[in-house]
Write a protein that holds these residues in place. Structure first.
Motif, short mmCIF file in Angstrom:
data_model
loop_
_atom_site.label_atom_id
_atom_site.label_comp_id
_atom_site.label_asym_id
_atom_site.label_seq_id
_atom_site.Cartn_x
_atom_site.Cartn_y
_atom_site.Cartn_z
N THR A 47 -32.32 0.81 17.38
CA THR A 47 -32.09 2.24 17.32
C THR A 47 -32.85 2.90 18.46
N ARG A 48 -32.14 3.65 19.30
CA ARG A 48 -32.73 4.29 20.47
C ARG A 48 -32.28 5.75 20.55
N TYR A 49 -33.19 6.60 21.00
CA TYR A 49 -32.89 7.99 21.28
C TYR A 49 -33.32 8.27 22.72
N LYS A 50 -32.45 8.91 23.49
CA LYS A 50 -32.76 9.19 24.88
C LYS A 50 -32.20 10.56 25.26
N ILE A 51 -33.02 11.36 25.93
CA ILE A 51 -32.56 12.68 26.39
C ILE A 51 -32.29 12.60 27.88
N LEU A 56 -28.51 14.51 24.09
CA LEU A 56 -29.27 13.53 23.33
C LEU A 56 -28.36 12.33 23.11
N LYS A 57 -28.74 11.18 23.64
CA LYS A 57 -27.94 9.96 23.47
C LYS A 57 -28.60 9.10 22.40
N ILE A 58 -27.79 8.75 21.40
CA ILE A 58 -28.27 7.96 20.26
C ILE A 58 -27.53 6.63 20.27
N SER A 59 -28.28 5.57 20.09
CA SER A 59 -27.70 4.23 20.02
C SER A 59 -28.32 3.52 18.83
N TYR A 60 -27.50 3.09 17.89
CA TYR A 60 -27.99 2.30 16.75
C TYR A 60 -27.02 1.16 16.51
N LYS A 64 -22.69 4.06 19.39
CA LYS A 64 -23.31 4.96 20.35
C LYS A 64 -22.74 6.36 20.16
N SER A 66 -23.33 10.71 21.49
CA SER A 66 -23.97 11.70 22.35
C SER A 66 -23.84 13.07 21.70
#
Length: 78
Positions: A47-51, A56-60, A64, A66
């Motif tokens: 699980t990743r969160y990236k701005i 906000l990009k979310i990957s779990y 994926k 956005s």
């Protein structure tokens, strides 16, 4: 027959048929179980969160998503 079944030919054939079906169901169950363990593990550990810019990009796991930061109304801490 190998002499292990003394209950009659028809009953022995029926038992052989059941044992083959249970083996197939066990293999299917194992495949489903491995797929579920993989999916849950991928979601739990990846699980990743990236701005980036205003997104906000979310990957779990394999999923994926956005979200535009301007659309976020509130944040809850549980």
């Amino acid at each position: 027959m190998d002499g292990a079944c003394h209950l009659g030919f028809d009953f022995c054939v029926y038992l052989d048929f059941l044992s083959i079906r249970f083996v197939q169901l066990d293999i299917l169950g194992i495949i489903v179980m491995v797929a579920m363990i993989y999916l849950l593990g991928a979601i739990w550990f990846n699980t990743r969160y990236k701005i980036e810019n205003d997104t906000l990009k979310i990957s779990y796991g394999p999923i994926k998503k956005s979200i535009d930061i301007q659309e976020i109304k509130s944040i809850f801490f549980i």
